[in-house]
Scaffold this active site. Structure first.
Site, PDB file in Angstrom:
ATOM      1  N   SER A 164       0.862  -1.185   0.000  1.00 57.34           N
ATOM      2  CA  SER A 164       0.000   0.000   0.000  1.00 57.34           C
ATOM      3  C   SER A 164       0.901   1.238   0.000  1.00 57.34           C
ATOM      4  O   SER A 164       1.137   1.839   1.044  1.00 57.34           O
ATOM      5  CB  SER A 164      -0.910  -0.019   1.235  1.00 57.34           C
ATOM      6  OG  SER A 164      -1.783   1.079   1.211  1.00 57.34           O
ATOM      7  N   PRO A 165       1.430   1.633  -1.177  1.00 63.80           N
ATOM      8  CA  PRO A 165       2.454   2.665  -1.232  1.00 63.80           C
ATOM      9  C   PRO A 165       2.017   4.044  -0.737  1.00 63.80           C
ATOM     10  O   PRO A 165       2.866   4.853  -0.389  1.00 63.80           O
ATOM     11  CB  PRO A 165       2.852   2.704  -2.708  1.00 63.80           C
ATOM     12  CG  PRO A 165       1.756   2.043  -3.438  1.00 63.80           C
ATOM     13  CD  PRO A 165       1.118   1.096  -2.489  1.00 63.80           C
ATOM     14  N   GLY A 166       0.735   4.292  -0.662  1.00 63.84           N
ATOM     15  CA  GLY A 166       0.270   5.563  -0.122  1.00 63.84           C
ATOM     16  C   GLY A 166       0.320   5.611   1.395  1.00 63.84           C
ATOM     17  O   GLY A 166       0.164   6.664   2.010  1.00 63.84           O
ATOM     18  N   GLU A 191       6.027  -1.188   3.100  1.00 59.85           N
ATOM     19  CA  GLU A 191       6.051  -2.642   3.090  1.00 59.85           C
ATOM     20  C   GLU A 191       5.974  -3.200   1.675  1.00 59.85           C
ATOM     21  O   GLU A 191       5.183  -2.750   0.852  1.00 59.85           O
ATOM     22  CB  GLU A 191       4.876  -3.201   3.901  1.00 59.85           C
ATOM     23  CG  GLU A 191       4.829  -4.712   3.937  1.00 59.85           C
ATOM     24  CD  GLU A 191       3.595  -5.256   4.631  1.00 59.85           C
ATOM     25  OE1 GLU A 191       3.402  -6.473   4.567  1.00 59.85           O
ATOM     26  OE2 GLU A 191       2.835  -4.483   5.220  1.00 59.85           O
ATOM     27  N   GLU A 230      -0.670 -19.184  16.261  1.00 58.13           N
ATOM     28  CA  GLU A 230      -1.186 -19.520  14.933  1.00 58.13           C
ATOM     29  C   GLU A 230      -1.983 -20.820  14.959  1.00 58.13           C
ATOM     30  O   GLU A 230      -1.550 -21.811  15.556  1.00 58.13           O
ATOM     31  CB  GLU A 230      -0.028 -19.661  13.936  1.00 58.13           C
ATOM     32  CG  GLU A 230       0.705 -18.384  13.667  1.00 58.13           C
ATOM     33  CD  GLU A 230       1.878 -18.567  12.723  1.00 58.13           C
ATOM     34  OE1 GLU A 230       2.116 -17.670  11.914  1.00 58.13           O
ATOM     35  OE2 GLU A 230       2.563 -19.613  12.808  1.00 58.13           O
ATOM     36  N   GLU A 281       3.368 -18.162  18.329  1.00 57.10           N
ATOM     37  CA  GLU A 281       2.805 -17.006  17.629  1.00 57.10           C
ATOM     38  C   GLU A 281       1.279 -17.039  17.631  1.00 57.10           C
ATOM     39  O   GLU A 281       0.635 -16.220  16.977  1.00 57.10           O
ATOM     40  CB  GLU A 281       3.341 -16.947  16.195  1.00 57.10           C
ATOM     41  CG  GLU A 281       4.837 -16.668  16.135  1.00 57.10           C
ATOM     42  CD  GLU A 281       5.375 -16.598  14.715  1.00 57.10           C
ATOM     43  OE1 GLU A 281       4.581 -16.571  13.752  1.00 57.10           O
ATOM     44  OE2 GLU A 281       6.612 -16.568  14.577  1.00 57.10           O
TER      45      GLU A 281
END
Length: 194
Positions: free
Chosen positions: A118-120, A124, A149, A147
């Site tokens: 999510s570049p905005g 990541e 899981e 964890e």
């Protein structure tokens, strides 16, 4: 007083701001400042494919971000994990996560590519792979107890998985990887000599 919004969310084990909008608003009102990380946050995601059986192996997990937003808060996904070891390559991480989350062993691993999640909002990235497995050996509940899981392994015919896109299968890595497999299957089979 909270110094950084995402520090508070990380401490709480929460990562999806969209699902946490009310909490985020409260934290911002209390003076929290959003922090834009500059370090690379690396993750891998692996679509498991058995070319002999023409099946894909996915994992299903409870996802808090789906509560109240999807019919079921369990998400069918590709195997995924964050790099938490400084000396671990993306390929080694992919192999480790496949073992931890499915109990399967990869017999081949092909890099699909890397994309920004999510570049905005985030720096990541996810490195996406397709890995060859024997689907006959896939099944059960896996994951690391430390964890918290509890990951259910799900085997689907490749065509059934493609028909489930944007429905039962609606997570970014799975959508991209399955569409890549559909477009590149012949080349992949040639590369794997399958």
């Amino acid at each position: 007083r909270v110094a950084h919004l995402d520090d508070a969310l990380v401490r709480c084990g929460l990562g999806d701001l969209r699902a946490l909008a009310p909490l985020a608003a409260l934290l911002l009102a209390a003076g929290a400042k959003p922090h834009v990380p500059t370090a690379r946050l690396a993750a891998v995601s692996v679509l498991l494919f058995d070319p002999q059986a023409d099946k894909v192996v996915l994992v299903e997990q409870f996802r808090a971000g789906l509560v109240g937003r999807a019919e079921r808060p369990w998400c069918l996904e590709t195997v995924s994990g964050f790099c938490d070891r400084a000396d671990e390559t993306d390929e080694a991480l992919a192999r480790r996560e496949v073992r931890e989350e499915t109990g399967c062993e990869l017999t081949a691993l092909t890099r699909i590519g890397e994309f920004f999640v999510s570049p905005g909002f985030s720096v990541e990235t996810i490195t996406l792979f397709c890995g060859r497995v024997d689907a006959r050996l896939a099944g059960g509940i896996h994951g690391l107890a430390a964890e918290g899981e509890e990951i259910r392994v799900v085997v689907l015919d490749r065509q059934a998985a493609l028909q489930a896109l944007f429905g039962r299968i609606n997570s970014t890595s799975a959508l991209i990887a399955l569409q890549w497999l559909d477009a590149n299957r012949r080349r992949l089979l040639a590369d794997w000599d399958a």
